[in-house]
Design a protein around this motif. Structure first.
Motif, PDB file in Angstrom:
ATOM      1  N   PHE A 160       0.745  -1.158  -0.090  1.00 40.65           N
ATOM      2  CA  PHE A 160      -0.006   0.041   0.042  1.00 40.65           C
ATOM      3  C   PHE A 160       0.899   1.285  -0.072  1.00 40.65           C
ATOM      4  O   PHE A 160       1.542   1.334   0.855  1.00 40.65           O
ATOM      5  CB  PHE A 160      -0.648  -0.022   1.177  1.00 40.65           C
ATOM      6  N   ASP A 161       1.138   2.051  -1.007  1.00 39.64           N
ATOM      7  CA  ASP A 161       1.580   3.282  -1.165  1.00 39.64           C
ATOM      8  C   ASP A 161       1.608   4.276   0.007  1.00 39.64           C
ATOM      9  O   ASP A 161       2.451   4.838   0.156  1.00 39.64           O
ATOM     10  CB  ASP A 161       1.311   3.975  -2.603  1.00 39.64           C
ATOM     11  N   SER A 162       0.124   4.205   0.459  1.00 39.99           N
ATOM     12  CA  SER A 162      -0.027   5.302   1.399  1.00 39.99           C
ATOM     13  C   SER A 162       0.467   4.929   2.918  1.00 39.99           C
ATOM     14  O   SER A 162       0.297   5.699   3.837  1.00 39.99           O
ATOM     15  CB  SER A 162      -1.424   5.810   1.287  1.00 39.99           C
ATOM     16  N   LEU A 163       0.910   3.668   3.167  1.00 41.64           N
ATOM     17  CA  LEU A 163       1.349   3.178   4.494  1.00 41.64           C
ATOM     18  C   LEU A 163       2.749   2.977   4.411  1.00 41.64           C
ATOM     19  O   LEU A 163       3.339   2.792   3.427  1.00 41.64           O
ATOM     20  CB  LEU A 163       0.492   1.700   4.599  1.00 41.64           C
ATOM     21  N   SER A 164       3.193   3.193   5.675  1.00 39.04           N
ATOM     22  CA  SER A 164       4.702   3.099   5.751  1.00 39.04           C
ATOM     23  C   SER A 164       4.843   1.557   5.648  1.00 39.04           C
ATOM     24  O   SER A 164       4.120   0.700   5.766  1.00 39.04           O
ATOM     25  CB  SER A 164       4.982   3.465   6.956  1.00 39.04           C
ATOM     26  N   VAL A 165       6.176   1.244   5.669  1.00 35.27           N
ATOM     27  CA  VAL A 165       6.631  -0.332   5.502  1.00 35.27           C
ATOM     28  C   VAL A 165       6.135  -0.976   6.720  1.00 35.27           C
ATOM     29  O   VAL A 165       5.518  -1.934   6.697  1.00 35.27           O
ATOM     30  CB  VAL A 165       8.283  -0.133   5.504  1.00 35.27           C
ATOM     31  N   TRP A 166       6.507  -0.413   7.694  1.00 32.79           N
ATOM     32  CA  TRP A 166       5.950  -1.148   9.140  1.00 32.79           C
ATOM     33  C   TRP A 166       4.363  -1.306   9.268  1.00 32.79           C
ATOM     34  O   TRP A 166       3.924  -2.507   9.325  1.00 32.79           O
ATOM     35  CB  TRP A 166       6.250  -0.759  10.642  1.00 32.79           C
ATOM     36  N   GLN A 167       3.578  -0.380   8.785  1.00 37.14           N
ATOM     37  CA  GLN A 167       2.306  -0.696   8.555  1.00 37.14           C
ATOM     38  C   GLN A 167       1.819  -1.540   7.524  1.00 37.14           C
ATOM     39  O   GLN A 167       0.956  -2.352   7.553  1.00 37.14           O
ATOM     40  CB  GLN A 167       1.494   0.660   8.275  1.00 37.14           C
ATOM     41  N   ASN A 168       2.652  -1.706   6.629  1.00 35.88           N
ATOM     42  CA  ASN A 168       2.385  -2.673   5.494  1.00 35.88           C
ATOM     43  C   ASN A 168       2.524  -3.986   5.919  1.00 35.88           C
ATOM     44  O   ASN A 168       1.708  -4.961   5.834  1.00 35.88           O
ATOM     45  CB  ASN A 168       3.167  -2.518   4.301  1.00 35.88           C
ATOM     46  N   VAL A 169       3.828  -4.117   6.660  1.00 31.78           N
ATOM     47  CA  VAL A 169       4.015  -5.445   7.149  1.00 31.78           C
ATOM     48  C   VAL A 169       2.985  -5.969   8.492  1.00 31.78           C
ATOM     49  O   VAL A 169       2.710  -7.354   8.228  1.00 31.78           O
ATOM     50  CB  VAL A 169       5.494  -5.451   7.863  1.00 31.78           C
ATOM     51  N   ALA A 170       2.466  -4.952   9.112  1.00 34.83           N
ATOM     52  CA  ALA A 170       1.614  -5.332  10.136  1.00 34.83           C
ATOM     53  C   ALA A 170       0.120  -5.055   9.972  1.00 34.83           C
ATOM     54  O   ALA A 170      -0.645  -5.038  10.728  1.00 34.83           O
ATOM     55  CB  ALA A 170       2.080  -4.387  11.496  1.00 34.83           C
ATOM     56  N   PHE A 171      -0.135  -5.024   8.669  1.00 33.38           N
ATOM     57  CA  PHE A 171      -1.473  -4.846   7.994  1.00 33.38           C
ATOM     58  C   PHE A 171      -2.523  -5.704   8.788  1.00 33.38           C
ATOM     59  O   PHE A 171      -3.494  -5.268   9.217  1.00 33.38           O
ATOM     60  CB  PHE A 171      -1.587  -5.008   6.689  1.00 33.38           C
ATOM     61  N   ARG A 172      -2.139  -6.982   8.854  1.00 33.06           N
ATOM     62  CA  ARG A 172      -3.178  -7.992   9.469  1.00 33.06           C
ATOM     63  C   ARG A 172      -3.325  -7.608  10.852  1.00 33.06           C
ATOM     64  O   ARG A 172      -4.401  -8.050  11.407  1.00 33.06           O
ATOM     65  CB  ARG A 172      -2.847  -9.319   9.087  1.00 33.06           C
ATOM     66  N   LEU A 173      -2.315  -7.177  11.669  1.00 31.79           N
ATOM     67  CA  LEU A 173      -2.274  -7.163  13.154  1.00 31.79           C
ATOM     68  C   LEU A 173      -2.736  -5.886  13.336  1.00 31.79           C
ATOM     69  O   LEU A 173      -2.652  -5.603  14.676  1.00 31.79           O
ATOM     70  CB  LEU A 173      -0.721  -7.186  13.476  1.00 31.79           C
ATOM     71  N   LEU A 174      -3.121  -4.946  12.607  1.00 33.14           N
ATOM     72  CA  LEU A 174      -3.819  -3.744  13.056  1.00 33.14           C
ATOM     73  C   LEU A 174      -5.260  -3.807  12.736  1.00 33.14           C
ATOM     74  O   LEU A 174      -5.790  -2.763  13.182  1.00 33.14           O
ATOM     75  CB  LEU A 174      -3.243  -2.652  12.260  1.00 33.14           C
ATOM     76  N   ARG A 175      -5.859  -4.796  12.427  1.00 38.17           N
ATOM     77  CA  ARG A 175      -7.279  -4.843  12.299  1.00 38.17           C
ATOM     78  C   ARG A 175      -7.883  -6.368  12.385  1.00 38.17           C
ATOM     79  O   ARG A 175      -7.050  -7.383  12.302  1.00 38.17           O
ATOM     80  CB  ARG A 175      -7.598  -4.298  10.702  1.00 38.17           C
ATOM     81  N   GLY A 176      -9.146  -6.641  12.252  1.00 36.29           N
ATOM     82  CA  GLY A 176      -9.632  -7.882  12.434  1.00 36.29           C
ATOM     83  C   GLY A 176      -9.485  -8.657  13.827  1.00 36.29           C
ATOM     84  O   GLY A 176      -8.958  -8.162  14.571  1.00 36.29           O
ATOM     85  N   SER A 177      -9.642 -10.087  13.298  1.00 36.67           N
ATOM     86  CA  SER A 177      -9.451 -11.178  14.576  1.00 36.67           C
ATOM     87  C   SER A 177      -7.999 -11.033  15.235  1.00 36.67           C
ATOM     88  O   SER A 177      -7.702 -11.560  16.263  1.00 36.67           O
ATOM     89  CB  SER A 177      -9.946 -12.504  14.078  1.00 36.67           C
ATOM     90  N   LEU A 178      -6.975 -10.569  14.216  1.00 37.14           N
ATOM     91  CA  LEU A 178      -5.626 -10.530  14.475  1.00 37.14           C
ATOM     92  C   LEU A 178      -5.053  -9.381  15.281  1.00 37.14           C
ATOM     93  O   LEU A 178      -3.870  -9.322  15.609  1.00 37.14           O
ATOM     94  CB  LEU A 178      -4.687 -11.210  13.440  1.00 37.14           C
ATOM     95  N   LYS A 179      -6.017  -8.381  15.525  1.00 40.48           N
ATOM     96  CA  LYS A 179      -5.588  -7.147  15.956  1.00 40.48           C
ATOM     97  C   LYS A 179      -4.595  -7.171  17.241  1.00 40.48           C
ATOM     98  O   LYS A 179      -5.066  -7.648  18.168  1.00 40.48           O
ATOM     99  CB  LYS A 179      -6.991  -6.269  16.067  1.00 40.48           C
ATOM    100  N   ARG A 180      -3.828  -6.431  17.216  1.00 40.08           N
ATOM    101  CA  ARG A 180      -2.702  -6.071  18.240  1.00 40.08           C
ATOM    102  C   ARG A 180      -2.853  -4.414  18.569  1.00 40.08           C
ATOM    103  O   ARG A 180      -2.920  -3.814  17.727  1.00 40.08           O
ATOM    104  CB  ARG A 180      -1.369  -6.504  17.996  1.00 40.08           C
ATOM    105  N   PRO A 181      -2.312  -4.092  19.736  1.00 39.14           N
ATOM    106  CA  PRO A 181      -1.934  -2.542  19.939  1.00 39.14           C
ATOM    107  C   PRO A 181      -0.730  -2.342  18.870  1.00 39.14           C
ATOM    108  O   PRO A 181       0.119  -2.981  18.537  1.00 39.14           O
ATOM    109  CB  PRO A 181      -1.663  -2.691  21.437  1.00 39.14           C
ATOM    110  N   ALA A 182      -1.040  -1.134  18.444  1.00 42.06           N
ATOM    111  CA  ALA A 182      -0.162  -0.544  17.379  1.00 42.06           C
ATOM    112  C   ALA A 182       1.341  -0.649  17.683  1.00 42.06           C
ATOM    113  O   ALA A 182       2.041  -0.982  16.992  1.00 42.06           O
ATOM    114  CB  ALA A 182      -0.533   1.230  17.156  1.00 42.06           C
ATOM    115  N   GLU A 183       1.576  -0.363  19.167  1.00 38.96           N
ATOM    116  CA  GLU A 183       2.986  -0.447  19.339  1.00 38.96           C
ATOM    117  C   GLU A 183       3.552  -1.867  19.349  1.00 38.96           C
ATOM    118  O   GLU A 183       4.528  -2.315  18.943  1.00 38.96           O
ATOM    119  CB  GLU A 183       3.084   0.021  20.944  1.00 38.96           C
TER     120      GLU A 183
END
Length: 248
Positions: free
Chosen positions: A87-110
């Motif tokens: 995703f061009d609009s997301l930073s590298v770490w946000q791309n890598v953590a995409f699944r971890l920031l939403r849905g059933s696998l969601k984790r705190p951002a940190e």
């Protein structure tokens, strides 16, 4: 881990899969090879449920892939897309953590960021890359970010769609080595689609030759060069003459 039984899929008059049978044992690396338009990507999409087969059965860990909790099913998979698909609009770490920031696998951002940086390190990228954007990376680095994203949630099954497309031979070798190391290290089941015979030899335990919607040959990669199958033999040696007709 994955079993396809007599799977058929057509798009209008175009019969793509014509009775596909394939087994991928748990913890092994299977590579599907075959010419363009033979149904490799459609087979992968059928397993993921992105395309519904017209008939046949697809079992994942002995469970019907079309039944049960969809989110829980997809959470078992990781995917490295052919074009990176960052995703061009997301930073590298946000791309890598995409699944971890939403849905059933969601984790705190940190926590998600820490996992992303750890996965980036696993694919040979330094922590400072985390805050860059995809446009600031080379093609090889983008592919590594895609690989880090594929393994971010420690999936049981990982799909690799043409993992070395667009890369030079040296970077292709690096990606092949990373894929092999990660699959073995994680004990994951891997399914790869590729035209690159160097990749096949580097990452496969078993190989399946798909042509005209069916598997023509499948077996250990060590037996590939002596299979005696004319379709496989023509493909792996790149011969113009043989049972596979080139599209002109």
């Amino acid at each position: 881990m994955i079993r396809l039984e007599d799977v058929h899929k057509s798009f209008g008059n175009n019969r793509v899969l014509r009775g596909l049978n394939l087994e991928v044992p748990k913890g092994t690396s299977m590579v599907i090879i075959g010419g363009s338009g033979t149904g490799k990507s459609v087979a992968l999409k059928c397993i993921l449920g992105l395309v519904t087969p017209d008939s046949g059965r697809i079992l994942v860990d002995d469970q019907d892939a079309t039944q049960g909790d969809r989110d829980a099913f997809l959470a078992r998979f990781g995917m490295l897309f052919q074009g990176g698909a960052l995703f061009d609009s997301l930073s590298v770490w946000q791309n890598v953590a995409f699944r971890l920031l939403r849905g059933s696998l969601k984790r705190p951002a940190e926590e998600a960021r820490a996992i992303a940086i750890d996965k980036l390190r696993r694919v040979g990228l330094k922590p400072e890359v985390a805050d860059l954007f995809p446009a600031e990376l080379s093609g090889g680095m983008q592919k590594r970010v895609g690989l880090a994203r594929a393994i971010a949630a420690d999936p049981e099954i990982i799909f690799f769609d043409e993992p070395t497309t667009g890369l030079d031979p040296i970077m292709s070798g690096v990606i092949n080595e990373l894929i092999r190391e990660i699959v073995v290290e994680m004990g994951a089941t891997a399914l790869t689609i590729t035209h690159d015979m160097t990749s096949v030899r580097a990452i496969a335990d078993n190989v399946a030759m798909l042509h005209d919607g069916v598997i023509k040959w499948t077996g250990p990669v060590a037996e590939m060069d002596h299979s005696g199958d004319p379709y496989l033999d023509q493909f792996i040696h790149g011969r113009a003459e043989g049972p596979i007709e080139a599209v002109r």
